[in-house]
Design a protein around this motif. Sequence first.
Motif, PDB file in Angstrom:
ATOM      1  N   ARG A  60       0.829  -1.212   0.000  1.00 28.44           N
ATOM      2  CA  ARG A  60       0.000   0.000   0.000  1.00 28.44           C
ATOM      3  C   ARG A  60       0.861   1.259   0.000  1.00 28.44           C
ATOM      4  O   ARG A  60       0.554   2.232  -0.684  1.00 28.44           O
ATOM      5  CB  ARG A  60      -0.936   0.022   1.218  1.00 28.44           C
ATOM      6  CG  ARG A  60      -2.180  -0.814   1.056  1.00 28.44           C
ATOM      7  CD  ARG A  60      -3.219  -0.492   2.126  1.00 28.44           C
ATOM      8  NE  ARG A  60      -2.696  -0.535   3.482  1.00 28.44           N
ATOM      9  CZ  ARG A  60      -2.621  -1.622   4.243  1.00 28.44           C
ATOM     10  NH1 ARG A  60      -3.030  -2.783   3.762  1.00 28.44           N
ATOM     11  NH2 ARG A  60      -2.143  -1.557   5.473  1.00 28.44           N
ATOM     12  N   ALA A  61       1.951   1.247   0.758  1.00 28.89           N
ATOM     13  CA  ALA A  61       2.835   2.410   0.822  1.00 28.89           C
ATOM     14  C   ALA A  61       3.476   2.682  -0.537  1.00 28.89           C
ATOM     15  O   ALA A  61       3.598   3.845  -0.947  1.00 28.89           O
ATOM     16  CB  ALA A  61       3.909   2.194   1.884  1.00 28.89           C
ATOM     17  N   VAL A  62       3.871   1.637  -1.242  1.00 29.38           N
ATOM     18  CA  VAL A  62       4.470   1.815  -2.571  1.00 29.38           C
ATOM     19  C   VAL A  62       3.434   2.380  -3.541  1.00 29.38           C
ATOM     20  O   VAL A  62       3.730   3.283  -4.324  1.00 29.38           O
ATOM     21  CB  VAL A  62       5.058   0.485  -3.086  1.00 29.38           C
ATOM     22  CG1 VAL A  62       5.406   0.569  -4.560  1.00 29.38           C
ATOM     23  CG2 VAL A  62       6.273   0.098  -2.268  1.00 29.38           C
ATOM     24  N   GLU A  63       2.195   1.873  -3.474  1.00 30.67           N
ATOM     25  CA  GLU A  63       1.141   2.381  -4.355  1.00 30.67           C
ATOM     26  C   GLU A  63       0.853   3.848  -4.064  1.00 30.67           C
ATOM     27  O   GLU A  63       0.693   4.648  -4.987  1.00 30.67           O
ATOM     28  CB  GLU A  63      -0.129   1.544  -4.200  1.00 30.67           C
ATOM     29  CG  GLU A  63      -0.005   0.149  -4.759  1.00 30.67           C
ATOM     30  CD  GLU A  63      -1.201  -0.735  -4.423  1.00 30.67           C
ATOM     31  OE1 GLU A  63      -2.106  -0.263  -3.698  1.00 30.67           O
ATOM     32  OE2 GLU A  63      -1.225  -1.889  -4.879  1.00 30.67           O
ATOM     33  N   SER A 114      13.695  14.425   1.948  1.00 31.61           N
ATOM     34  CA  SER A 114      13.610  13.726   0.668  1.00 31.61           C
ATOM     35  C   SER A 114      13.705  14.692  -0.516  1.00 31.61           C
ATOM     36  O   SER A 114      13.755  14.271  -1.656  1.00 31.61           O
ATOM     37  CB  SER A 114      12.308  12.925   0.592  1.00 31.61           C
ATOM     38  OG  SER A 114      11.195  13.792   0.623  1.00 31.61           O
ATOM     39  N   ILE A 115      13.726  15.991  -0.212  1.00 29.14           N
ATOM     40  CA  ILE A 115      13.823  17.015  -1.251  1.00 29.14           C
ATOM     41  C   ILE A 115      15.277  17.454  -1.362  1.00 29.14           C
ATOM     42  O   ILE A 115      15.910  17.784  -0.370  1.00 29.14           O
ATOM     43  CB  ILE A 115      12.920  18.217  -0.915  1.00 29.14           C
ATOM     44  CG1 ILE A 115      11.468  17.764  -0.790  1.00 29.14           C
ATOM     45  CG2 ILE A 115      13.066  19.300  -1.966  1.00 29.14           C
ATOM     46  CD1 ILE A 115      10.538  18.821  -0.250  1.00 29.14           C
ATOM     47  N   THR A 116      15.793  17.472  -2.595  1.00 33.05           N
ATOM     48  CA  THR A 116      17.181  17.849  -2.817  1.00 33.05           C
ATOM     49  C   THR A 116      17.244  19.200  -3.514  1.00 33.05           C
ATOM     50  O   THR A 116      16.863  19.320  -4.676  1.00 33.05           O
ATOM     51  CB  THR A 116      17.899  16.801  -3.684  1.00 33.05           C
ATOM     52  OG1 THR A 116      17.724  15.517  -3.090  1.00 33.05           O
ATOM     53  CG2 THR A 116      19.384  17.108  -3.800  1.00 33.05           C
ATOM     54  N   VAL A 117      17.689  20.199  -2.767  1.00 31.93           N
ATOM     55  CA  VAL A 117      17.904  21.525  -3.358  1.00 31.93           C
ATOM     56  C   VAL A 117      19.396  21.798  -3.234  1.00 31.93           C
ATOM     57  O   VAL A 117      19.867  22.444  -2.317  1.00 31.93           O
ATOM     58  CB  VAL A 117      17.076  22.611  -2.625  1.00 31.93           C
ATOM     59  CG1 VAL A 117      17.299  23.964  -3.278  1.00 31.93           C
ATOM     60  CG2 VAL A 117      15.607  22.264  -2.626  1.00 31.93           C
ATOM     61  N   GLU A 118      20.153  21.240  -4.152  1.00 30.24           N
ATOM     62  CA  GLU A 118      21.605  21.392  -4.154  1.00 30.24           C
ATOM     63  C   GLU A 118      22.052  21.996  -5.455  1.00 30.24           C
ATOM     64  O   GLU A 118      21.791  21.419  -6.513  1.00 30.24           O
ATOM     65  CB  GLU A 118      22.292  20.037  -3.967  1.00 30.24           C
ATOM     66  CG  GLU A 118      22.265  19.525  -2.562  1.00 30.24           C
ATOM     67  CD  GLU A 118      23.011  20.410  -1.573  1.00 30.24           C
ATOM     68  OE1 GLU A 118      24.046  20.997  -1.967  1.00 30.24           O
ATOM     69  OE2 GLU A 118      22.552  20.544  -0.451  1.00 30.24           O
ATOM     70  N   ILE A 131      12.737  15.113  -5.976  1.00 27.14           N
ATOM     71  CA  ILE A 131      12.206  14.606  -4.714  1.00 27.14           C
ATOM     72  C   ILE A 131      12.241  13.081  -4.781  1.00 27.14           C
ATOM     73  O   ILE A 131      11.705  12.484  -5.721  1.00 27.14           O
ATOM     74  CB  ILE A 131      10.761  15.074  -4.489  1.00 27.14           C
ATOM     75  CG1 ILE A 131      10.692  16.596  -4.461  1.00 27.14           C
ATOM     76  CG2 ILE A 131      10.197  14.486  -3.204  1.00 27.14           C
ATOM     77  CD1 ILE A 131       9.296  17.145  -4.401  1.00 27.14           C
ATOM     78  N   GLU A 132      12.858  12.458  -3.781  1.00 25.47           N
ATOM     79  CA  GLU A 132      12.907  10.993  -3.713  1.00 25.47           C
ATOM     80  C   GLU A 132      11.947  10.537  -2.619  1.00 25.47           C
ATOM     81  O   GLU A 132      12.218  10.675  -1.439  1.00 25.47           O
ATOM     82  CB  GLU A 132      14.312  10.498  -3.410  1.00 25.47           C
ATOM     83  CG  GLU A 132      14.400   8.993  -3.418  1.00 25.47           C
ATOM     84  CD  GLU A 132      15.808   8.476  -3.228  1.00 25.47           C
ATOM     85  OE1 GLU A 132      15.963   7.247  -3.257  1.00 25.47           O
ATOM     86  OE2 GLU A 132      16.736   9.271  -3.041  1.00 25.47           O
ATOM     87  N   LEU A 133      10.791  10.005  -3.031  1.00 26.86           N
ATOM     88  CA  LEU A 133       9.762   9.602  -2.079  1.00 26.86           C
ATOM     89  C   LEU A 133      10.016   8.232  -1.479  1.00 26.86           C
ATOM     90  O   LEU A 133       9.637   7.968  -0.349  1.00 26.86           O
ATOM     91  CB  LEU A 133       8.397   9.633  -2.762  1.00 26.86           C
ATOM     92  CG  LEU A 133       7.974  11.026  -3.220  1.00 26.86           C
ATOM     93  CD1 LEU A 133       6.750  10.946  -4.091  1.00 26.86           C
ATOM     94  CD2 LEU A 133       7.738  11.923  -2.033  1.00 26.86           C
ATOM     95  N   ALA A 134      10.635   7.364  -2.237  1.00 25.06           N
ATOM     96  CA  ALA A 134      10.984   6.022  -1.781  1.00 25.06           C
ATOM     97  C   ALA A 134      12.170   5.582  -2.616  1.00 25.06           C
ATOM     98  O   ALA A 134      12.448   6.166  -3.670  1.00 25.06           O
ATOM     99  CB  ALA A 134       9.802   5.070  -1.962  1.00 25.06           C
ATOM    100  N   PRO A 135      12.889   4.563  -2.168  1.00 20.29           N
ATOM    101  CA  PRO A 135      13.998   4.082  -2.996  1.00 20.29           C
ATOM    102  C   PRO A 135      13.508   3.693  -4.397  1.00 20.29           C
ATOM    103  O   PRO A 135      12.612   2.865  -4.536  1.00 20.29           O
ATOM    104  CB  PRO A 135      14.514   2.868  -2.234  1.00 20.29           C
ATOM    105  CG  PRO A 135      14.095   3.114  -0.821  1.00 20.29           C
ATOM    106  CD  PRO A 135      12.795   3.849  -0.911  1.00 20.29           C
ATOM    107  N   GLY A 136      14.029   4.352  -5.388  1.00 23.23           N
ATOM    108  CA  GLY A 136      13.642   4.063  -6.766  1.00 23.23           C
ATOM    109  C   GLY A 136      12.462   4.886  -7.261  1.00 23.23           C
ATOM    110  O   GLY A 136      12.139   4.840  -8.435  1.00 23.23           O
ATOM    111  N   LEU A 137      11.793   5.634  -6.395  1.00 19.15           N
ATOM    112  CA  LEU A 137      10.672   6.476  -6.796  1.00 19.15           C
ATOM    113  C   LEU A 137      11.076   7.940  -6.640  1.00 19.15           C
ATOM    114  O   LEU A 137      11.051   8.496  -5.554  1.00 19.15           O
ATOM    115  CB  LEU A 137       9.431   6.199  -5.946  1.00 19.15           C
ATOM    116  CG  LEU A 137       8.694   4.910  -6.221  1.00 19.15           C
ATOM    117  CD1 LEU A 137       7.558   4.731  -5.237  1.00 19.15           C
ATOM    118  CD2 LEU A 137       8.151   4.905  -7.633  1.00 19.15           C
TER     119      LEU A 137
END
Length: 150
Positions: A60-63, A114-118, A131-137
Amino acid sequence: MQAILLTEVEGLGEAGTVVNVARGYMRNFLLPRGMAEVATPARIAEVQRREEARRAAAIRAVEQSKELVDLLSRTILTLKAKAGDDGRLFGSITSADVATAIKEARGVTVDRRSITVEPPIRAVGTYSVPIELAPGLTTEVKTIVSPLID
């Protein structure tokens, strides 16, 4: 003798697994340290139910993360900041600012880590913020930084 591991035991297994161990090992090492408990049929069934519930929650979390990726990829944020005549900001736009803007725009809470402002945004313009919400997403949010007019 069967035992249910309560913590990860090196060379034996992870927490929640049912393993066969010698009685002495169970009695003298695992039980006194709180690393395992005796496996009864009822406890084994309970562990299996918990594992199935954990797997379902992970699915469910991945979905939900995929839905969030779709939503954020269609999002355009507009941030206003004090800027000089040359377009340089007095300060910078950070990941916390972007997270707050997402919360205001879409009503969705995104962890600022999870937000990259570099490098940090220090000038007026249009940026693509990953933005990386999950590994691979991973998704990117289009961010427009405009000068704040007093």
